[in-house]
Write a protein that holds these residues in place. Structure first.
Motif, PDB file in Angstrom:
ATOM      1  N   GLU A 187       0.832  -1.210   0.000  1.00 43.56           N
ATOM      2  CA  GLU A 187       0.000   0.000   0.000  1.00 43.56           C
ATOM      3  C   GLU A 187       0.863   1.254   0.000  1.00 43.56           C
ATOM      4  O   GLU A 187       0.546   2.244  -0.680  1.00 43.56           O
ATOM      5  N   VAL A 188       1.950   1.215   0.759  1.00 49.78           N
ATOM      6  CA  VAL A 188       2.853   2.381   0.816  1.00 49.78           C
ATOM      7  C   VAL A 188       3.465   2.634  -0.561  1.00 49.78           C
ATOM      8  O   VAL A 188       3.563   3.783  -1.010  1.00 49.78           O
ATOM      9  N   ARG A 189       3.889   1.562  -1.238  1.00 53.11           N
ATOM     10  CA  ARG A 189       4.470   1.729  -2.575  1.00 53.11           C
ATOM     11  C   ARG A 189       3.455   2.344  -3.532  1.00 53.11           C
ATOM     12  O   ARG A 189       3.804   3.157  -4.393  1.00 53.11           O
ATOM     13  N   GLN A 190       2.200   1.965  -3.403  1.00 55.74           N
ATOM     14  CA  GLN A 190       1.162   2.485  -4.295  1.00 55.74           C
ATOM     15  C   GLN A 190       0.853   3.951  -4.002  1.00 55.74           C
ATOM     16  O   GLN A 190       0.678   4.756  -4.919  1.00 55.74           O
ATOM     17  N   ARG A 191       0.794   4.316  -2.709  1.00 59.81           N
ATOM     18  CA  ARG A 191       0.413   5.676  -2.314  1.00 59.81           C
ATOM     19  C   ARG A 191       1.592   6.643  -2.303  1.00 59.81           C
ATOM     20  O   ARG A 191       1.419   7.849  -2.457  1.00 59.81           O
ATOM     21  N   GLY A 192       2.795   6.115  -2.032  1.00 59.97           N
ATOM     22  CA  GLY A 192       3.973   6.964  -1.954  1.00 59.97           C
ATOM     23  C   GLY A 192       4.219   7.548  -0.579  1.00 59.97           C
ATOM     24  O   GLY A 192       5.088   8.405  -0.411  1.00 59.97           O
ATOM     25  N   PHE A 193       3.493   7.093   0.423  1.00 58.53           N
ATOM     26  CA  PHE A 193       3.689   7.587   1.790  1.00 58.53           C
ATOM     27  C   PHE A 193       3.138   6.563   2.770  1.00 58.53           C
ATOM     28  O   PHE A 193       2.422   5.629   2.381  1.00 58.53           O
ATOM     29  N   ASP A 194       3.456   6.736   4.045  1.00 60.42           N
ATOM     30  CA  ASP A 194       2.827   5.927   5.086  1.00 60.42           C
ATOM     31  C   ASP A 194       2.339   6.834   6.194  1.00 60.42           C
ATOM     32  O   ASP A 194       2.945   7.885   6.468  1.00 60.42           O
ATOM     33  N   SER A 195       1.249   6.441   6.830  1.00 61.20           N
ATOM     34  CA  SER A 195       0.727   7.161   7.982  1.00 61.20           C
ATOM     35  C   SER A 195       0.442   6.157   9.082  1.00 61.20           C
ATOM     36  O   SER A 195      -0.143   5.094   8.827  1.00 61.20           O
ATOM     37  N   ALA A 196       0.872   6.480  10.301  1.00 66.22           N
ATOM     38  CA  ALA A 196       0.687   5.583  11.443  1.00 66.22           C
ATOM     39  C   ALA A 196      -0.165   6.272  12.501  1.00 66.22           C
ATOM     40  O   ALA A 196       0.072   7.428  12.839  1.00 66.22           O
ATOM     41  N   LEU A 197      -1.128   5.527  13.019  1.00 61.95           N
ATOM     42  CA  LEU A 197      -2.022   6.037  14.069  1.00 61.95           C
ATOM     43  C   LEU A 197      -2.006   5.059  15.235  1.00 61.95           C
ATOM     44  O   LEU A 197      -2.408   3.901  15.087  1.00 61.95           O
ATOM     45  N   ASP A 198      -1.508   5.513  16.387  1.00 58.89           N
ATOM     46  CA  ASP A 198      -1.492   4.694  17.612  1.00 58.89           C
ATOM     47  C   ASP A 198      -0.750   3.377  17.423  1.00 58.89           C
ATOM     48  O   ASP A 198      -1.076   2.378  18.070  1.00 58.89           O
ATOM     49  N   GLU A 199       0.249   3.330  16.561  1.00 61.39           N
ATOM     50  CA  GLU A 199       0.958   2.077  16.319  1.00 61.39           C
ATOM     51  C   GLU A 199       2.146   1.896  17.264  1.00 61.39           C
ATOM     52  O   GLU A 199       2.429   0.768  17.690  1.00 61.39           O
ATOM     53  N   LEU A 200       2.831   2.978  17.584  1.00 65.89           N
ATOM     54  CA  LEU A 200       3.970   2.906  18.498  1.00 65.89           C
ATOM     55  C   LEU A 200       3.552   3.234  19.923  1.00 65.89           C
ATOM     56  O   LEU A 200       4.071   2.678  20.879  1.00 65.89           O
ATOM     57  N   ASP A 201       2.597   4.140  20.042  1.00 61.54           N
ATOM     58  CA  ASP A 201       2.026   4.503  21.338  1.00 61.54           C
ATOM     59  C   ASP A 201       0.680   5.182  21.079  1.00 61.54           C
ATOM     60  O   ASP A 201       0.444   5.717  19.993  1.00 61.54           O
ATOM     61  N   PHE A 202      -0.169   5.172  22.066  1.00 61.67           N
ATOM     62  CA  PHE A 202      -1.479   5.796  21.914  1.00 61.67           C
ATOM     63  C   PHE A 202      -1.350   7.316  21.855  1.00 61.67           C
ATOM     64  O   PHE A 202      -0.498   7.912  22.509  1.00 61.67           O
ATOM     65  N   GLY A 203      -2.207   7.929  21.039  1.00 60.37           N
ATOM     66  CA  GLY A 203      -2.248   9.381  20.978  1.00 60.37           C
ATOM     67  C   GLY A 203      -1.266  10.020  20.026  1.00 60.37           C
ATOM     68  O   GLY A 203      -1.110  11.244  20.027  1.00 60.37           O
TER      69      GLY A 203
END
Length: 269
Positions: A187-203
């Motif tokens: 998905e990242v290769r297709q969009r050209g970016f990544d977005s993370a929500l609450d993956e490493l820590d909440f908030g």
């Protein structure tokens, strides 16, 4: 992401052991006894003692009673990289512009083993739960920075990571299997970016785009990161993505003018 070749006749295992001793100190282990250093590095007590004594003599390690700790001299190792590579002139200004325009923290990082390693960080006055500084490491699979780089690396590197990563789970949103990681990277290769929500820590919500070298190989990534109380993930992507891409293009142009930094960031021989 290439590892050291210990079979190379010019590989200095003594130097590698000394560096492993320096790297075993961290925020959870600021002072350690000889036995603790040996345990954390996997070295025998005799070898660990010789390494520590040498590092004490060189001024990189101090001894306080039976405890060993890092001394300020170790900062010269990291500061030499920043100074010689012109990071402050080439990479920090675009990140400062990002911070000023968005109110988000902005960072640049590279892949280091199964982690990401922060090279620069421009913070705001807003406090978030995870503090970041130059040299901070986080597990790659839980960060948008890591996935934005890895998705555009050669297939053999992607497969090696997907198969070998420990996938430590920090929240219920953390990627925890190779199958899910493989899908996310596509998905990242297709969009050209990544977005993370609450993956490493909440908030915490972030968005990252890759930095490419002249061969269109991803060698780093930059991000905007902020609190979920300030902005939704959808709004973050909509408003920050164009700004991040402009900043990435500016940094890539700087790398063409200063190829030494590009060579230093490259994973390729």
């Amino acid at each position: 992401m290439n590892g050291p070749d210990a079979k190379d006749p010019e590989y200095l295992s003594t130097l590698a052991r000394g560096l492993s001793v320096l790297r075993c100190f961290d925020d959870k282990h600021p002072e350690m006894r000889l036995s603790e250093v040996a345990e954390r590095t996997g070295l025998s007590p005799a070898v660990a003692r010789r390494c520590l004594k040498t590092l004490v003599a060189l001024g990189y390690v101090g001894q306080y009673g039976r405890n060993f700790l890092l001394r300020p001299e170790v900062l010269t190792l990291g500061s030499a990289f920043h100074a010689s590579m012109n990071l402050d002139q080439l990479c920090i200004p675009p990140l400062q512009t990002l911070r000023d325009e968005t109110g988000d923290s902005a960072s640049m990082a590279v892949i280091s083993g199964q982690d990401i390693l922060y090279l620069t960080h421009v913070s705001t006055n807003r406090r978030i739960r995870l503090g970041v500084n130059v040299g901070t490491r986080f597990p790659l699979h839980a960060t948008s920075l890591g996935k934005a780089i890895l998705a555009f690396r050669p297939e053999n590197e992607i497969e090696a990571f997907v198969d070998e990563a420990p996938y430590e789970k920090f929240t219920e949103r953390t990627i925890s299997t190779g199958k899910v990681m493989q899908k996310r990277l596509a998905e990242v290769r297709q969009r050209g970016f990544d977005s993370a929500l609450d993956e490493l820590d909440f908030g915490i919500v972030s968005i990252s785009v890759p930095i490419f070298d002249h061969n269109r190989q991803a060698i780093a990534a930059i991000n905007c990161s902020t609190s979920t109380t300030r902005i939704s993930q959808d709004e973050l992507i909509e408003t920050r993505l164009p700004l991040l891409r402009d900043a990435a293009a500016e940094i890539e142009q700087s790398l063409r003018r200063w190829p030494t930094l590009e060579h230093a960031l490259s994973n390729d021989p």
